[in-house]
Design an enzyme around this catalytic site. Structure first.
Site, PDB file in Angstrom:
ATOM      1  N   ARG A  11      11.517  -1.497  10.412  1.00  0.00           N
ATOM      2  CA  ARG A  11      10.719  -0.941  12.090  1.00  0.00           C
ATOM      3  C   ARG A  11      11.072  -2.394  13.069  1.00  0.00           C
ATOM      4  O   ARG A  11      10.924  -3.321  12.869  1.00  0.00           O
ATOM      5  CB  ARG A  11       9.426  -1.251  11.241  1.00  0.00           C
ATOM      6  CG  ARG A  11       8.891   0.245  10.397  1.00  0.00           C
ATOM      7  CD  ARG A  11       8.060   0.461   9.204  1.00  0.00           C
ATOM      8  NE  ARG A  11       6.749   0.394  10.123  1.00  0.00           N
ATOM      9  CZ  ARG A  11       5.429  -0.249   9.374  1.00  0.00           C
ATOM     10  NH1 ARG A  11       5.316   0.398   8.266  1.00  0.00           N
ATOM     11  NH2 ARG A  11       4.541  -0.444  10.203  1.00  0.00           N
ATOM     12  N   ARG A  65      -9.355   1.425   9.613  1.00  0.00           N
ATOM     13  CA  ARG A  65      -8.894  -0.163   9.684  1.00  0.00           C
ATOM     14  C   ARG A  65      -9.174  -0.839  10.466  1.00  0.00           C
ATOM     15  O   ARG A  65      -9.660  -2.266  10.601  1.00  0.00           O
ATOM     16  CB  ARG A  65      -7.561  -0.135  10.949  1.00  0.00           C
ATOM     17  CG  ARG A  65      -6.056  -0.666   9.460  1.00  0.00           C
ATOM     18  CD  ARG A  65      -5.027  -0.380  10.395  1.00  0.00           C
ATOM     19  NE  ARG A  65      -3.751  -1.535  10.247  1.00  0.00           N
ATOM     20  CZ  ARG A  65      -2.885  -0.283   9.388  1.00  0.00           C
ATOM     21  NH1 ARG A  65      -3.217   0.928   8.846  1.00  0.00           N
ATOM     22  NH2 ARG A  65      -1.935  -0.968   9.555  1.00  0.00           N
ATOM     23  N   LYS A 105       0.403  -1.351  -0.214  1.00  0.00           N
ATOM     24  CA  LYS A 105      -0.327  -0.206  -0.061  1.00  0.00           C
ATOM     25  C   LYS A 105       1.312   1.137   0.010  1.00  0.00           C
ATOM     26  O   LYS A 105       1.319   2.171  -0.457  1.00  0.00           O
ATOM     27  CB  LYS A 105      -1.307  -0.271   0.902  1.00  0.00           C
ATOM     28  CG  LYS A 105      -2.084  -1.308   1.628  1.00  0.00           C
ATOM     29  CD  LYS A 105      -2.714  -0.914   2.550  1.00  0.00           C
ATOM     30  CE  LYS A 105      -1.915  -1.448   4.121  1.00  0.00           C
ATOM     31  NZ  LYS A 105      -0.832  -2.199   3.789  1.00  0.00           N
ATOM     32  N   ARG A 155      11.731  -5.486   4.899  1.00  0.00           N
ATOM     33  CA  ARG A 155      11.295  -4.364   3.984  1.00  0.00           C
ATOM     34  C   ARG A 155      12.780  -3.623   4.908  1.00  0.00           C
ATOM     35  O   ARG A 155      12.786  -3.383   6.547  1.00  0.00           O
ATOM     36  CB  ARG A 155      10.227  -2.933   4.880  1.00  0.00           C
ATOM     37  CG  ARG A 155       9.573  -2.149   4.535  1.00  0.00           C
ATOM     38  CD  ARG A 155       8.055  -1.807   4.341  1.00  0.00           C
ATOM     39  NE  ARG A 155       7.423  -2.363   5.915  1.00  0.00           N
ATOM     40  CZ  ARG A 155       6.312  -2.492   6.472  1.00  0.00           C
ATOM     41  NH1 ARG A 155       5.441  -1.508   5.418  1.00  0.00           N
ATOM     42  NH2 ARG A 155       5.582  -2.464   7.541  1.00  0.00           N
ATOM     43  N   ARG A 209      -0.050  -8.717  13.534  1.00  0.00           N
ATOM     44  CA  ARG A 209      -0.927  -7.505  12.892  1.00  0.00           C
ATOM     45  C   ARG A 209      -0.907  -8.406  12.367  1.00  0.00           C
ATOM     46  O   ARG A 209      -2.410  -8.124  11.595  1.00  0.00           O
ATOM     47  CB  ARG A 209       0.960  -6.902  12.449  1.00  0.00           C
ATOM     48  CG  ARG A 209       1.019  -5.819  12.930  1.00  0.00           C
ATOM     49  CD  ARG A 209       2.384  -5.095  12.949  1.00  0.00           C
ATOM     50  NE  ARG A 209       2.572  -4.005  11.242  1.00  0.00           N
ATOM     51  CZ  ARG A 209       3.290  -4.040  10.610  1.00  0.00           C
ATOM     52  NH1 ARG A 209       5.106  -4.989  10.823  1.00  0.00           N
ATOM     53  NH2 ARG A 209       3.285  -3.812   9.718  1.00  0.00           N
TER      54      ARG A 209
END
Ligand code: ADP
Ligand code: ADP
Length: 216
Positions: free
Chosen positions: A162, A90, A15, A129, A173
């Site tokens: 992160r 969300r 996203k 990431r 998550r």
């Protein structure tokens, strides 16, 4: 009339990557709830302090706090023509609050591109990431590497991994996504706004599909 686009999809599906590209093409501000929380954490604000414990556990930040933050952001002058929302809403409660808020602004949720990929792909993307400290640009060590390791191509700032991209938190998550965010698929489908996009394709192909859905 302002144009509002909601990018829907699980953590790691792409996203943020797509939002940066599309927002520039469409000249719409990229409003990322995750980036806004991380900015508040970096600046040590009370909102950031509250959000941090939820984010570190992979849980959602409470709705009232999140909605307040987005209301403030969408009220700024640069959002007068609309916005590209990434990571918000969300929960069904957030989606209802967004409908009410946009009605105040004389708009509505116009498009909801829903980007999909297998759980295996999501885990692999999140674990590789690297995120830029300054503006949240994202890279992947294998699929989308920066020109120079550890340095953002766009603004030269440091890239970091992160805390919530650690394996244990990633699993949580994704669970939270299935429990709390998946109901939004039916919510927007019922309103005729949902457009499914295959997020397992290369970045450029996903962008092309998105632009087609948005009629650009
Ligand atoms: P999200 O915002 O949905 O969590 P990101 O845009 O941050 O997802 O992407 C997650 C990771 O996957 C990043 O490392 C990014 O570089 C990488 N990525 C994004 N889109 C693709 C794609 N189409 N193919 C391969 N890797 C991708
Ligand atoms: P990703 O890009 O991997 O999907 P985000 O950057 O969007 O992750 O979100 C990181 C974390 O910030 C979430 O796990 C959650 O704790 C919090 N967060 C972001 N957006 C929301 C939201 N709309 N409601 C509640 N919490 C949120």
């Amino acid at each position: 009339m302002p144009t509002y686009i909601v990018l829907l999809g699980p953590p790691g599906v792409g996203k943020g990557t797509q939002a940066k590209i599309i927002a520039e093409r469409l000249s719409l501000p990229h409003v990322s709830s995750g980036d806004l929380f991380r900015e508040n954490i970096k600046n040590g604000t009370p909102l950031g302090q509250l959000a941090q414990s939820f984010i570190n556990k992979g849980e959602l930040v409470p709705d009232d706090v999140t909605i307040g933050m987005i209301r403030e952001r969408l009220s700024r002058p640069d959002c007068a023509g609309g916005a590209l929302l990434d990571g918000f809403p969300r929960t069904t409660f957030q989606a209802e609050a967004l409908d009410a808020l946009l009605a105040e602004f004389g708009g509505q949720v116009d498009y909801v591109p829903y980007i999909t990929a297998s759980e295996e792909t999501l885990v692999e993307r999140l674990s590789g990431r690297w995120t830029c400290r300054a503006q949240g640009h994202v890279f992947h060590e294998k699929h989308n590497p920066p020109r120079q390791p550890g340095v953002c191509d766009f603004d030269g700032s440091e890239l970091y991994q992160r805390d919530d991209d650690r394996a244990e938190t990633v699993v949580r998550r994704i669970q939270v996504y299935f429990q709390q965010t998946e109901p939004l698929i039916a919510y927007y489908r019922a309103r005729g706004r949902l457009h499914e996009i295959d997020g397992a394709q290369p970045i450029e192909k996903v962008t092309a599909d998105l632009l087609a859905v948005l009629g650009r």
